[in-house]
Design a protein around this motif. Structure first.
Motif, PDB file in Angstrom:
ATOM      1  N   ASP A 180     -38.558  -2.888  16.714  1.00 20.63           N
ATOM      2  CA  ASP A 180     -38.945  -3.804  17.787  1.00 20.63           C
ATOM      3  C   ASP A 180     -40.193  -3.293  18.503  1.00 20.63           C
ATOM      4  O   ASP A 180     -40.465  -2.095  18.496  1.00 20.63           O
ATOM      5  CB  ASP A 180     -37.786  -3.880  18.784  1.00 20.63           C
ATOM      6  CG  ASP A 180     -37.769  -5.187  19.561  1.00 20.63           C
ATOM      7  OD1 ASP A 180     -38.721  -5.982  19.433  1.00 20.63           O
ATOM      8  OD2 ASP A 180     -36.790  -5.401  20.291  1.00 20.63           O
ATOM      9  N   ASP A 181     -40.937  -4.192  19.122  1.00 19.20           N
ATOM     10  CA  ASP A 181     -42.084  -3.832  19.971  1.00 19.20           C
ATOM     11  C   ASP A 181     -43.045  -2.917  19.230  1.00 19.20           C
ATOM     12  O   ASP A 181     -43.598  -1.969  19.810  1.00 19.20           O
ATOM     13  CB  ASP A 181     -41.610  -3.129  21.257  1.00 19.20           C
ATOM     14  CG  ASP A 181     -40.570  -3.931  22.021  1.00 19.20           C
ATOM     15  OD1 ASP A 181     -40.525  -5.160  21.836  1.00 19.20           O
ATOM     16  OD2 ASP A 181     -39.795  -3.329  22.774  1.00 19.20           O
ATOM     17  N   ASP A 203     -45.406  -6.429  18.549  1.00 15.26           N
ATOM     18  CA  ASP A 203     -45.156  -6.650  19.971  1.00 15.26           C
ATOM     19  C   ASP A 203     -45.984  -7.807  20.522  1.00 15.26           C
ATOM     20  O   ASP A 203     -47.135  -8.023  20.135  1.00 15.26           O
ATOM     21  CB  ASP A 203     -45.454  -5.382  20.770  1.00 15.26           C
ATOM     22  CG  ASP A 203     -44.925  -5.499  22.183  1.00 15.26           C
ATOM     23  OD1 ASP A 203     -43.694  -5.514  22.346  1.00 15.26           O
ATOM     24  OD2 ASP A 203     -45.741  -5.615  23.119  1.00 15.26           O
ATOM     25  N   GLU A 237     -43.859 -11.518  17.667  1.00 17.13           N
ATOM     26  CA  GLU A 237     -43.048 -11.784  18.864  1.00 17.13           C
ATOM     27  C   GLU A 237     -43.876 -12.507  19.916  1.00 17.13           C
ATOM     28  O   GLU A 237     -45.065 -12.238  20.074  1.00 17.13           O
ATOM     29  CB  GLU A 237     -42.621 -10.463  19.518  1.00 17.13           C
ATOM     30  CG  GLU A 237     -41.645  -9.634  18.754  1.00 17.13           C
ATOM     31  CD  GLU A 237     -41.061  -8.561  19.672  1.00 17.13           C
ATOM     32  OE1 GLU A 237     -39.906  -8.731  20.068  1.00 17.13           O
ATOM     33  OE2 GLU A 237     -41.753  -7.585  19.995  1.00 17.13           O
TER      34      GLU A 237
HETATM   35 MG    MG Z   1     -40.011  -6.834  21.487  1.00 15.62          MG
END
Ligand code: MG
Ligand code: C2E
Ligand code: MG
Ligand code: MG
Length: 292
Positions: A180-181, A203, A237
């Motif tokens: 993630d990110d 991200d 995202e």
């Molecule tokens: Mg994220």
């Protein structure tokens, strides 16, 4: 009203400090109550294939039904709960509830897509993830390939914590693993080849100013190209505009997540979204097929 706090130091009575301390205690009391009564809810955000538009995943995002303030987002309580030792019961609930809901959707005929669950670095280190995940999959009946664990780069930066073994064991269960990110941690690219990863989530901070910002376009381009050659799926995202969709598609990014498709929503609302999305897909397909 002054007290000695060390040699030669005097601290004056500070009523603001008392009210801060009180606020923390009050908050902790509310959150303990929320855990005891189950005052949390999951919102789900769809992820769609940038080429076909098909649903290809869901992310589960926790919210707190605050007694006075309505729905409160995770940014406002996850960190606090970690600091106060309250994160484990919430994380366990999230995992179980996400798997239960996904299994219900599979039983209702939804496609076999993964539901993604976020785990903070602290949770990953503290809990016996593998046993817990195995038990939840077993008891909910969710196929392992329909669960994805989202980790941040900070988890992978401390190999001494046994991250390697845990990830290998999760992978052996058949669970998917996403970073993630991506690009925001103290990252070394070395972990990309060391760990059994499936997906990189670019991200939102790199996506939000595309396509206008040339630096961000360069960064997103580089991430997508690197991920492709490492055979990792890419998710963008926080995609908010059609121009971003076009760019990401042109760059070969695989998956779109963001308000341009849908914001996170409660299960019932997502089911309605899914009906509408399918109908839209069929309409799109009809439009593009030749007239009879
Ligand atoms: Mg994220
Ligand atoms: P994340 O995992 O990176 O989740 C994406 C965040 O971006 C979500 O915020 C989502 O609502 C938001 N988002 C999605 N699309 C858009 C968009 O187009 N524009 C904008 N501006 N935002 C968008 P949310 O739900 O507030 O969650 C924030 C963070 O809290 C998550 O970031 C995740 O790190 C953490 N979190 C959420 N649920 C859980 C959980 O169950 N456990 C743990 N440990 N952390 C969680
Ligand atoms: Mg996430
Ligand atoms: Mg994310």
């Amino acid at each position: 009203h002054a007290r000695r706090i060390g040699p030669g130091m005097v601290q004056c009575y500070d009523p603001a400090m008392d009210s801060r301390a009180l606020e923390i205690l009050q908050r902790e009391r509310l959150l303990r109550e929320a855990i005891a009564t189950g005052a949390f809810v999951l919102h789900f955000q769809p992820q769609t294939d940038l080429r076909t538009g098909e649903l290809c995943g869901l992310e589960a995002l926790v919210r707190w039904r605050h007694p006075h303030r309505g729905i409160v987002g995770p940014q406002e309580f996850i960190g606090f709960c970690e600091a106060r030792g309250l994160i484990s019961p919430i994380g366990r609930w999230v995992l179980r509830e996400a798997c239960r809901q996904m299994k219900a959707w599979l039983d209702a005929g939804w496609p076999q897509v993964p539901v993604a669950v976020n785990l903070s670095a602290l949770e990953f280190r503290q809990r016996d993830m593998v046993a817990e995940v195995a038990e939840v999959l077993q008891s909910t009946g969710l196929p392992p390939s329909c669960l994805e664990i989202e980790l941040t780069e900070s988890v992978l930066m401390h190999p001494e914590d046994g991250a390697q073994d845990t990830l290998n064991a999760l992978k052996a269960l058949g669970v998917r693993i996403a970073i993630d990110d991506f690009g925001t941690g103290y990252s070394s690219l070395a972990y990309l080849k060391r760990y059994p990863l499936d997906q990189i989530k670019i991200d939102r901070s790199f996506v939000m100013d595309t396509p206008d910002n040339a630096d961000d376009v360069a960064i997103v381009t580089a991430i997508v190209q690197m991920a492709r050659s490492l055979q990792l799926q890419t998710v963008a995202e926080g995609v908010e505009t059609q121009a971003q969709v076009e760019l990401l598609r042109a760059l070969g990014c695989d998956i779109c997540q963001g308000h341009v498709v849908a914001a996170p929503m409660e299960a019932a609302a997502l089911a309605a979204w899914w009906e509408a999305w399918q109908a839209g897909g069929m309409a799109r397909a009809r439009r593009s097929s030749p007239p009879p």
